[in-house]
Design a protein around this motif. Structure first.
Motif, PDB file in Angstrom:
ATOM      1  N   GLU A 153       0.828  -1.201   0.000  1.00  0.00           N
ATOM      2  CA  GLU A 153       0.000   0.000   0.000  1.00  0.00           C
ATOM      3  C   GLU A 153       0.863   1.253   0.000  1.00  0.00           C
ATOM      4  OE1 GLU A 153      -4.051   1.645   2.017  1.00  0.00           O
ATOM      5  OE2 GLU A 153      -2.756   0.391   3.265  1.00  0.00           O
ATOM      6  N   GLU A 154       1.926   1.257   0.807  1.00  0.00           N
ATOM      7  CA  GLU A 154       2.814   2.415   0.855  1.00  0.00           C
ATOM      8  C   GLU A 154       3.435   2.669  -0.515  1.00  0.00           C
ATOM      9  OE1 GLU A 154       6.211   4.819   0.977  1.00  0.00           O
ATOM     10  OE2 GLU A 154       6.377   2.649   0.671  1.00  0.00           O
ATOM     11  N   LEU A 155       3.892   1.590  -1.177  1.00  0.00           N
ATOM     12  CA  LEU A 155       4.484   1.731  -2.500  1.00  0.00           C
ATOM     13  C   LEU A 155       3.447   2.186  -3.517  1.00  0.00           C
ATOM     14  CD1 LEU A 155       6.862   1.321  -4.469  1.00  0.00           C
ATOM     15  CD2 LEU A 155       6.137  -1.072  -4.675  1.00  0.00           C
ATOM     16  N   PHE A 156       2.266   1.605  -3.479  1.00  0.00           N
ATOM     17  CA  PHE A 156       1.211   1.921  -4.432  1.00  0.00           C
ATOM     18  C   PHE A 156       0.834   3.404  -4.372  1.00  0.00           C
ATOM     19  CE2 PHE A 156      -3.358   2.354  -5.311  1.00  0.00           C
ATOM     20  CZ  PHE A 156      -3.422   1.843  -6.589  1.00  0.00           C
ATOM     21  N   ARG A 157       0.758   3.940  -3.155  1.00  0.00           N
ATOM     22  CA  ARG A 157       0.302   5.321  -2.986  1.00  0.00           C
ATOM     23  C   ARG A 157       1.442   6.335  -3.069  1.00  0.00           C
ATOM     24  NH1 ARG A 157      -4.782   4.519  -1.998  1.00  0.00           N
ATOM     25  NH2 ARG A 157      -5.521   2.759  -0.741  1.00  0.00           N
ATOM     26  N   GLY A 180       3.560   6.966  -5.505  1.00  0.00           N
ATOM     27  CA  GLY A 180       3.833   7.558  -6.808  1.00  0.00           C
ATOM     28  C   GLY A 180       5.184   7.185  -7.372  1.00  0.00           C
ATOM     29  N   ARG A 181       5.957   6.370  -6.645  1.00  0.00           N
ATOM     30  CA  ARG A 181       7.275   5.956  -7.132  1.00  0.00           C
ATOM     31  C   ARG A 181       7.112   4.911  -8.240  1.00  0.00           C
ATOM     32  NH1 ARG A 181       8.200   5.295  -1.520  1.00  0.00           N
ATOM     33  NH2 ARG A 181       8.472   3.052  -1.826  1.00  0.00           N
ATOM     34  N   PRO A 182       8.149   4.716  -9.047  1.00  0.00           N
ATOM     35  CA  PRO A 182       8.059   3.675 -10.085  1.00  0.00           C
ATOM     36  C   PRO A 182       7.916   2.299  -9.462  1.00  0.00           C
ATOM     37  CG  PRO A 182      10.316   4.480  -9.870  1.00  0.00           C
ATOM     38  CD  PRO A 182       9.454   5.402  -9.057  1.00  0.00           C
ATOM     39  N   LEU A 183       7.212   1.433 -10.136  1.00  0.00           N
ATOM     40  CA  LEU A 183       7.074   0.053  -9.685  1.00  0.00           C
ATOM     41  C   LEU A 183       6.780  -0.821 -10.891  1.00  0.00           C
ATOM     42  CD1 LEU A 183       3.818  -0.908  -9.605  1.00  0.00           C
ATOM     43  CD2 LEU A 183       3.793   0.654  -7.682  1.00  0.00           C
ATOM     44  N   ILE A 184       6.984  -2.115 -10.683  1.00  0.00           N
ATOM     45  CA  ILE A 184       6.707  -3.106 -11.718  1.00  0.00           C
ATOM     46  C   ILE A 184       5.554  -3.976 -11.231  1.00  0.00           C
ATOM     47  CG2 ILE A 184       7.609  -5.061 -13.024  1.00  0.00           C
ATOM     48  CD1 ILE A 184      10.450  -3.881 -12.469  1.00  0.00           C
ATOM     49  N   GLU A 190      13.209   4.142 -15.307  1.00  0.00           N
ATOM     50  CA  GLU A 190      14.255   5.088 -14.919  1.00  0.00           C
ATOM     51  C   GLU A 190      13.744   6.524 -14.905  1.00  0.00           C
ATOM     52  OE1 GLU A 190      17.251   4.058 -17.711  1.00  0.00           O
ATOM     53  OE2 GLU A 190      17.963   2.335 -16.540  1.00  0.00           O
ATOM     54  N   SER A 191      12.675   6.793 -15.645  1.00  0.00           N
ATOM     55  CA  SER A 191      12.092   8.132 -15.639  1.00  0.00           C
ATOM     56  C   SER A 191      10.974   8.274 -14.602  1.00  0.00           C
ATOM     57  CB  SER A 191      11.559   8.487 -17.033  1.00  0.00           C
ATOM     58  OG  SER A 191      10.476   7.645 -17.388  1.00  0.00           O
ATOM     59  N   GLY A 192      10.779   7.233 -13.774  1.00  0.00           N
ATOM     60  CA  GLY A 192       9.824   7.332 -12.675  1.00  0.00           C
ATOM     61  C   GLY A 192       8.427   6.853 -12.972  1.00  0.00           C
TER      62      GLY A 192
END
Length: 225
Positions: free
Chosen positions: A40-44, A46-50, A115-117
């Protein structure tokens, strides 16, 4: 033999039909999302993710993440074009390539996005399987960029599971669906066994989605784990 312009008309019609069907399924269904706290922290953030999900979970996931400007890998085949057009109408971007054709160029596009976020999605066992096998592309993307992999799965009560190699799941309208976001998977640049780490996480997310579906009293959208 049909004239060439007919193929363009067919593609146009299929893209609009796919868009309309997905909108109808999503808007008439009850969809509950459940996040492991780190997910949840990663999802919200706004950082890049796969995002990673098994091939069979694509349809409902497309509706859930519509208009999020996520990059999706789609094969260069004619069948791939039938998939790419509805995806673009749903607010996704597409990189054309697969493990068998054009994969190198598509992976470079994916790496540039990360790499561009921005965010991307992989179906690690697609487009041809085998079922439940993680192909190396998702691991390479995570290792080269340091971006975490977020495994996703869902389960539903009104679903048609096809007899295809991937056991592709077609969600029906007016259904109830549980979506699980597993804890993010980090893979170090020189780490071995990344495919197995992702496979275990994807399977765990799928099992948890099935368990949540059977728990009728669980509050909607409750954070889990």
């Amino acid at each position: 033999m049909l004239p060439r312009w007919w193929d363009s008309v067919l593609m146009w019609g299929v893209s609009w039909l796919g868009w309309g069907v997905l909108q109808f399924i999503g808007r008439t269904s009850r969809i509950e999302r459940h996040f492991e706290p780190r997910a949840e922290e990663l999802f919200r953030s706004g950082r890049p993710l796969i995002y990673a999900l098994w091939h069979r979970f694509q349809l409902l996931s497309i509706y859930i993440h519509r208009n999020e400007d996520i990059l999706v890998l789609v094969s260069r085949s004619r069948d791939g074009e039938l998939v790419a057009r509805p995806l673009r109408r749903m607010g996704f971007r597409t990189a054309r390539g697969s493990s068998s054709r054009g994969g190198g160029a598509a992976l470079l596009e994916v790496l540039g996005d990360l790499e561009s976020g921005r965010r991307v999605v992989f179906t690690p066992d697609g487009p041809r399987g085998p079922l439940g096998a993680v192909q190396p592309g998702v691991v390479a993307a995570a290792q080269k960029t340091g971006v975490p992999v977020l495994p996703v799965a869902w389960a539903g009560r009104r679903v048609k599971a096809l007899s295809s190699w991937d056991r592709f799941m077609i969600p029906y309208p007016f259904g109830r669906y549980q979506v699980v976001y597993h804890a993010p998977v980090d893979i170090a640049p020189e780490e071995a066994g990344g495919e197995e780490k992702i496979r275990r996480a994807l399977d765990a997310a799928a099992r948890l989605a099935e368990e949540l579906l059977s728990e009728k009293t669980r509050p909607a959208g409750k954070t889990i784990c």
